[in-house]
Design a protein around this motif. Structure first.
Motif, short mmCIF file in Angstrom:
data_model
loop_
_atom_site.label_atom_id
_atom_site.label_comp_id
_atom_site.label_asym_id
_atom_site.label_seq_id
_atom_site.Cartn_x
_atom_site.Cartn_y
_atom_site.Cartn_z
N LEU A 192 0.83 -1.21 0.00
CA LEU A 192 0.00 0.00 0.00
C LEU A 192 0.86 1.26 0.00
O LEU A 192 0.58 2.22 -0.73
CB LEU A 192 -0.94 0.00 1.21
CG LEU A 192 -2.08 -1.01 1.15
CD1 LEU A 192 -2.76 -1.13 2.50
CD2 LEU A 192 -3.07 -0.65 0.06
N GLU B 108 0.96 4.00 -3.12
CA GLU B 108 0.66 5.40 -2.86
C GLU B 108 1.81 6.29 -3.32
O GLU B 108 1.60 7.34 -3.93
CB GLU B 108 0.37 5.62 -1.38
CG GLU B 108 -0.11 7.01 -1.07
CD GLU B 108 -0.60 7.14 0.36
OE1 GLU B 108 -1.32 8.12 0.64
OE2 GLU B 108 -0.28 6.29 1.20
N PHE C 88 -4.20 6.72 -6.92
CA PHE C 88 -4.35 5.81 -5.78
C PHE C 88 -5.16 6.46 -4.68
O PHE C 88 -4.87 7.59 -4.28
CB PHE C 88 -2.96 5.44 -5.24
CG PHE C 88 -3.00 4.55 -4.04
CD1 PHE C 88 -3.09 3.18 -4.17
CD2 PHE C 88 -2.94 5.08 -2.76
CE1 PHE C 88 -3.11 2.35 -3.05
CE2 PHE C 88 -2.96 4.27 -1.63
CZ PHE C 88 -3.05 2.90 -1.78
N GLU C 89 -6.16 5.76 -4.19
CA GLU C 89 -6.95 6.25 -3.07
C GLU C 89 -7.17 5.10 -2.09
O GLU C 89 -7.86 4.13 -2.41
CB GLU C 89 -8.31 6.78 -3.55
CG GLU C 89 -9.21 7.24 -2.44
CD GLU C 89 -10.61 7.59 -2.95
OE1 GLU C 89 -11.49 7.76 -2.10
OE2 GLU C 89 -10.81 7.69 -4.16
N ARG C 90 -6.55 5.20 -0.94
CA ARG C 90 -6.71 4.15 0.08
C ARG C 90 -8.01 4.36 0.83
O ARG C 90 -8.36 5.48 1.19
CB ARG C 90 -5.53 4.21 1.06
CG ARG C 90 -5.57 3.09 2.07
CD ARG C 90 -4.30 3.04 2.87
NE ARG C 90 -4.33 1.92 3.79
CZ ARG C 90 -3.31 1.53 4.51
NH1 ARG C 90 -2.15 2.16 4.41
NH2 ARG C 90 -3.42 0.51 5.34
N GLU C 91 -8.72 3.28 1.06
CA GLU C 91 -9.95 3.33 1.85
C GLU C 91 -9.55 3.05 3.30
O GLU C 91 -9.43 1.91 3.71
CB GLU C 91 -10.96 2.32 1.32
CG GLU C 91 -11.39 2.64 -0.11
CD GLU C 91 -12.39 1.65 -0.67
OE1 GLU C 91 -12.89 0.78 0.07
OE2 GLU C 91 -12.68 1.76 -1.87
N GLU C 92 -9.31 4.12 4.03
CA GLU C 92 -8.70 4.05 5.37
C GLU C 92 -9.46 3.17 6.34
O GLU C 92 -8.87 2.50 7.17
CB GLU C 92 -8.54 5.45 5.95
CG GLU C 92 -7.58 6.33 5.17
CD GLU C 92 -6.14 5.87 5.23
OE1 GLU C 92 -5.76 5.13 6.15
OE2 GLU C 92 -5.37 6.26 4.33
N PRO D 159 -7.92 -4.43 4.17
CA PRO D 159 -7.48 -3.25 3.43
C PRO D 159 -7.99 -3.22 1.99
O PRO D 159 -8.04 -4.25 1.32
CB PRO D 159 -5.95 -3.37 3.45
CG PRO D 159 -5.65 -4.22 4.64
CD PRO D 159 -6.80 -5.18 4.75
N PHE E 126 -8.38 -0.37 -1.64
CA PHE E 126 -7.98 0.88 -2.26
C PHE E 126 -8.55 0.94 -3.68
O PHE E 126 -9.01 -0.07 -4.21
CB PHE E 126 -6.46 1.05 -2.28
CG PHE E 126 -5.73 -0.07 -2.98
CD1 PHE E 126 -5.39 0.02 -4.32
CD2 PHE E 126 -5.38 -1.22 -2.29
CE1 PHE E 126 -4.72 -1.00 -4.96
CE2 PHE E 126 -4.70 -2.26 -2.93
CZ PHE E 126 -4.37 -2.14 -4.27
N ARG E 127 -8.52 2.14 -4.24
CA ARG E 127 -8.98 2.34 -5.61
C ARG E 127 -7.81 2.80 -6.46
O ARG E 127 -7.01 3.63 -6.04
CB ARG E 127 -10.10 3.38 -5.66
CG ARG E 127 -11.36 2.87 -5.01
CD ARG E 127 -12.45 3.93 -5.00
NE ARG E 127 -13.59 3.44 -4.25
CZ ARG E 127 -14.78 3.19 -4.79
NH1 ARG E 127 -14.99 3.43 -6.06
NH2 ARG E 127 -15.75 2.71 -4.05
N ARG F 298 -11.40 -1.17 -7.85
CA ARG F 298 -11.33 -1.28 -6.39
C ARG F 298 -10.67 -2.61 -6.08
O ARG F 298 -11.12 -3.66 -6.56
CB ARG F 298 -12.72 -1.23 -5.76
CG ARG F 298 -12.66 -1.32 -4.24
CD ARG F 298 -14.04 -1.11 -3.61
NE ARG F 298 -13.93 -0.91 -2.20
CZ ARG F 298 -14.10 -1.88 -1.28
NH1 ARG F 298 -14.38 -3.10 -1.66
NH2 ARG F 298 -13.98 -1.61 0.00
N THR G 68 -9.38 -5.17 -3.07
CA THR G 68 -9.52 -5.53 -1.67
C THR G 68 -8.58 -6.69 -1.37
O THR G 68 -8.66 -7.73 -2.03
CB THR G 68 -10.97 -5.94 -1.34
OG1 THR G 68 -11.85 -4.90 -1.73
CG2 THR G 68 -11.13 -6.24 0.14
#
Length: 116
Positions: free
Chosen positions: A45, A49, A57-61, A66, A68-69, A87, A89
């Motif tokens: 990750l 990033e 990159f967009e992490r889904e906090e 975990p 991310f997109r 997305r 996972t």
């Protein structure tokens, strides 16, 4: 056609990976691998990033496991801009045994998704 072949190839790979995981669990080897996976996922990750930045990159906090997109932008053959958003996972068995889950969020027609 191609879509069915792509879908079957993906399903076959998933079955093979699950069989390896089941064998490792039976042999008592999966526990250590799963612990190592968590550290490897966090490192991946951070690298994604750093390489892709905020635009790609967009992490889904708050996501557990975990997630991310990823956004991939480019041009079509005629020079028209296009983008695909995915997305991803992680699963606890990734990367030692199973691949992450992948969902196409935007930019690909549903009938073409198996080809991506």
């Amino acid at each position: 056609g191609q879509r069915e072949q792509a879908a079957e190839a993906a399903a076959s790979g998933a079955r093979a990976a699950q069989a390896r995981l089941d064998a490792d669990r039976a042999a008592g080897l999966a526990g250590a691998a799963l612990e190592e996976n968590e550290a490897a996922q966090e490192e991946e990750l951070m690298v994604l990033e750093a390489v892709l930045g905020e635009e790609g990159f967009e992490r889904e906090e708050e996501a557990a496991p975990p997630a991310f997109r990823l956004t991939v932008a480019g041009e079509r053959a005629r020079g028209e801009p296009t983008a695909v958003q995915l997305r991803v996972t992680f699963v606890v068995e990734y990367p030692s045994h199973l691949p992450p889950r992948l969902e196409i969020v935007d930019g690909v027609a549903a009938e073409d998704a198996p080809l991506v």
